[in-house]
Design a protein around this motif. Structure first.
Motif, short mmCIF file in Angstrom:
data_model
loop_
_atom_site.label_atom_id
_atom_site.label_comp_id
_atom_site.label_asym_id
_atom_site.label_seq_id
_atom_site.Cartn_x
_atom_site.Cartn_y
_atom_site.Cartn_z
N ARG A 80 8.96 -4.99 -18.14
CA ARG A 80 10.35 -5.40 -18.02
C ARG A 80 11.32 -4.29 -18.40
NH1 ARG A 80 12.00 -11.29 -19.88
NH2 ARG A 80 13.88 -10.39 -18.98
N LEU A 81 10.83 -3.29 -19.13
CA LEU A 81 11.71 -2.21 -19.55
C LEU A 81 11.80 -1.10 -18.51
CD1 LEU A 81 10.70 -1.93 -23.31
CD2 LEU A 81 12.62 -3.19 -22.31
N MET A 82 10.96 -1.14 -17.46
CA MET A 82 10.96 -0.09 -16.47
C MET A 82 12.21 -0.18 -15.60
SD MET A 82 8.10 0.92 -13.65
CE MET A 82 7.02 1.48 -14.95
N GLU A 83 12.86 0.96 -15.42
CA GLU A 83 14.05 1.01 -14.59
C GLU A 83 13.64 1.18 -13.13
OE1 GLU A 83 18.30 3.42 -14.50
OE2 GLU A 83 16.51 4.39 -15.29
N CYS A 84 14.10 0.27 -12.29
CA CYS A 84 13.75 0.30 -10.87
C CYS A 84 15.00 0.08 -10.04
CB CYS A 84 12.69 -0.77 -10.57
SG CYS A 84 12.20 -0.83 -8.85
N HIS A 85 15.27 0.99 -9.11
CA HIS A 85 16.42 0.88 -8.21
C HIS A 85 15.95 1.05 -6.78
CE1 HIS A 85 19.59 1.52 -11.38
NE2 HIS A 85 18.57 2.11 -11.97
N ILE A 86 16.62 0.36 -5.85
CA ILE A 86 16.50 0.65 -4.43
C ILE A 86 17.78 1.38 -4.05
CG2 ILE A 86 16.26 -0.27 -2.10
CD1 ILE A 86 14.86 -2.69 -3.33
N LEU A 87 17.65 2.64 -3.61
CA LEU A 87 18.82 3.46 -3.34
C LEU A 87 19.23 3.43 -1.87
CD1 LEU A 87 17.95 6.62 -5.48
CD2 LEU A 87 19.14 4.53 -6.18
N GLU A 88 18.25 3.44 -0.98
CA GLU A 88 18.54 3.51 0.45
C GLU A 88 17.47 2.77 1.23
OE1 GLU A 88 20.92 4.62 2.25
OE2 GLU A 88 22.06 6.08 1.09
N CYS A 89 17.84 2.38 2.44
CA CYS A 89 16.93 1.72 3.38
C CYS A 89 17.26 2.26 4.76
CB CYS A 89 17.14 0.20 3.31
SG CYS A 89 16.30 -0.72 4.60
N CYS A 90 16.25 2.78 5.47
CA CYS A 90 16.51 3.38 6.77
C CYS A 90 15.25 3.32 7.63
CB CYS A 90 16.97 4.83 6.61
SG CYS A 90 17.38 5.67 8.15
N ASP A 99 11.52 4.48 -12.80
CA ASP A 99 11.24 5.09 -14.10
C ASP A 99 11.52 6.60 -14.09
OD1 ASP A 99 10.51 4.85 -16.76
OD2 ASP A 99 8.42 5.34 -16.39
N GLY A 100 12.69 6.96 -13.54
CA GLY A 100 13.11 8.35 -13.58
C GLY A 100 12.63 9.22 -12.44
N ARG A 101 11.93 8.65 -11.45
CA ARG A 101 11.43 9.45 -10.32
C ARG A 101 11.86 8.84 -9.00
NH1 ARG A 101 6.64 12.31 -10.97
NH2 ARG A 101 6.85 12.80 -8.73
N LEU A 102 12.23 9.71 -8.06
CA LEU A 102 12.53 9.27 -6.70
C LEU A 102 11.23 9.07 -5.93
CD1 LEU A 102 15.48 11.65 -5.77
CD2 LEU A 102 15.64 9.18 -6.14
N CYS A 103 11.25 8.09 -5.05
CA CYS A 103 10.07 7.80 -4.25
C CYS A 103 10.49 7.30 -2.88
CB CYS A 103 9.21 6.73 -4.94
SG CYS A 103 7.74 6.21 -4.00
N VAL A 104 9.85 7.80 -1.82
CA VAL A 104 10.05 7.32 -0.46
C VAL A 104 8.79 6.57 -0.05
CG1 VAL A 104 10.47 7.95 1.95
CG2 VAL A 104 11.56 9.25 0.12
N THR A 105 8.96 5.39 0.54
CA THR A 105 7.79 4.59 0.91
C THR A 105 8.01 3.84 2.21
OG1 THR A 105 6.29 2.82 0.19
CG2 THR A 105 8.58 2.60 -0.47
N ASN A 106 6.93 3.67 2.95
CA ASN A 106 6.87 2.70 4.03
C ASN A 106 6.01 1.55 3.51
OD1 ASN A 106 6.12 1.10 6.25
ND2 ASN A 106 6.25 2.81 7.67
N PRO A 107 6.63 0.45 3.07
CA PRO A 107 5.86 -0.62 2.41
C PRO A 107 4.88 -1.32 3.33
CG PRO A 107 8.15 -1.28 2.76
CD PRO A 107 8.07 0.17 3.11
N ILE A 108 5.09 -1.27 4.65
CA ILE A 108 4.17 -1.92 5.56
C ILE A 108 2.86 -1.14 5.68
CG2 ILE A 108 3.83 -2.68 7.96
CD1 ILE A 108 5.80 -4.35 6.29
N ARG A 109 2.95 0.16 5.77
CA ARG A 109 1.75 1.01 5.87
C ARG A 109 1.20 1.37 4.51
NH1 ARG A 109 0.63 2.96 10.92
NH2 ARG A 109 -0.72 4.54 9.98
N LYS A 110 1.93 0.98 3.44
CA LYS A 110 1.52 1.23 2.06
C LYS A 110 1.29 2.71 1.79
CE LYS A 110 -0.35 -3.40 1.31
NZ LYS A 110 0.86 -3.83 0.60
#
Length: 356
Positions: A80-90, A99-110
């Motif tokens: 619950r203490l982990m910071e999680c943001h969604i910054l963009e969707c495209c 938690d302090g790191r940027l990440c790019v993901t395609n959640p469908i292809r995992k």
């Protein structure tokens, strides 16, 4: 369903969410073959309507996902203490800050990629380029001020998955701040667009690395509830106000009658993509969606009472394309991975809780 003609079977399956499709694959081998056929996969993702994903503006372990056919579901990260943001969707990709790191993901292809060195969350843009029918690439762009007096000199950093590089391109123009009311830059026709307080727009193409200033006057009467968003082929400002145009470069495209929300009630314009408009009422959190092609309002769901009232909303359309630069796979032992796995599961329906 085996006896249905192909076009009728597709009509049914196109209205089925990903979780239900996965269950069908487990119960019927002929359906499994049909669903896994590349032509069906491509057509399915071209037909699927946008879903709505939202999270607290300040970062939160709580995420909610509204699917147009399967209702709403939510998830909470284990830490619950982990910071999680969604910054963009495209174009089916998400830009996250976990938690302090940027990440790019395609959640469908995992598939995903954690980016190196960038603790900033603001002034970032995600650009996704469709290379062919089945392949995409991406670039994350950070805009920053190199010098600021009576004129401002802007610079750009670009990350395509491996490292951050400074673009040789700079842009010098009259000084004005980026508009804080506009949450994200808009990606349209190959360029990212940042709106400034006076209505001027900084445009940057990550592929050609060309930058320009689009000079316009900010329409009068816009409030903090105004949304800067992509239209079908144009940049769009969505506002509850009437008769606000003061610059010929802003053309009134459409007026939508608010037929579902009493004008006395406080409400917010949350998302727009040229195909649908999303509003949220303040007092009860009900999410209303207007389909522009059908000229019809509908209720998509509601924001749970336990959610933070200040939320970032994203219209998300899944993509089955493979993405150049996203080649990491999920692993155990990293708490960022556990949060990422939950986000992926929330989108594809493999891990969720019904929203009460």
């Amino acid at each position: 369903m085996d006896s249905l003609p192909g076009h009728l079977l597709n009509k049914v399956l196109f209205k089925t969410d990903l979780r239900a499709l996965a269950m069908l694959c487990c119960t019927n081998t002929s359906l499994q073959s049909h669903i896994h056929d590349p032509s069906f996969v491509s057509e399915y993702y071209s037909q699927i309507k946008s879903s709505l994903l939202h999270i607290s503006t300040y970062g939160s372990p709580y995420l909610v996902y509204h699917h147009p056919h399967s209702g709403s579901r939510s998830h909470k990260t284990k830490n619950r203490l982990m910071e999680c943001h969604i910054l963009e969707c495209c174009s089916g990709l998400l830009l996250l800050f976990i938690d302090g790191r940027l990440c790019v993901t395609n959640p469908i292809r995992k598939k995903f990629r954690f980016l190196t060195r960038r603790d900033k969350r603001k002034q970032l843009g995600l650009a996704v380029n469709q290379l062919d029918r089945t392949t995409q690439n991406f670039k994350v762009v950070y805009i920053f001020e190199m010098a600021k007096t009576d004129q401002t000199k802007y610079g750009f950093e670009i990350n395509a998955g491996d490292s951050w590089t400074y673009s040789k391109t700079t842009l010098t123009c009259h000084t004005n701040n980026l508009d804080d009311r506009m949450k994200n830059p808009v990606y349209l026709n190959g360029s990212l667009h940042w709106l400034r307080n006076d209505g001027s727009i900084i445009a940057f193409n990550p592929e050609t690395e060309q930058a320009r200033l689009i000079q316009t006057d900010f329409p009068r009467g816009l409030t903090s509830r105004t949304l800067f968003a992509p239209g079908v082929n144009s940049l769009t400002l969505v506002s509850a106000n009437e008769n606000i145009l003061s610059d010929p470069k802003w053309v009134l495209e459409k007026q939508i009658q608010n037929g579902v929300i009493d004008k006395i009630v406080t409400w917010y314009v949350e998302a727009y993509n040229g195909k649908c408009l999303v509003l949220r009422t303040c007092y009860d959190g009900v999410v209303h969606v207007y389909d522009l092609s059908a000229s019809k309002w509908a209720v998509m769901g509601s924001v749970p009472t336990w959610c933070d009232a200040n939320r970032d909303f994203f219209l998300f359309t899944p993509s089955s394309s493979s993405v150049v630069g996203l080649d990491e796979i999920l692993a155990c032992g990293d708490r960022r991975i556990s949060s990422l796995r939950l986000i992926m599961g929330l989108v594809d329906g493999s891990s969720s809780e019904k929203v009460e």
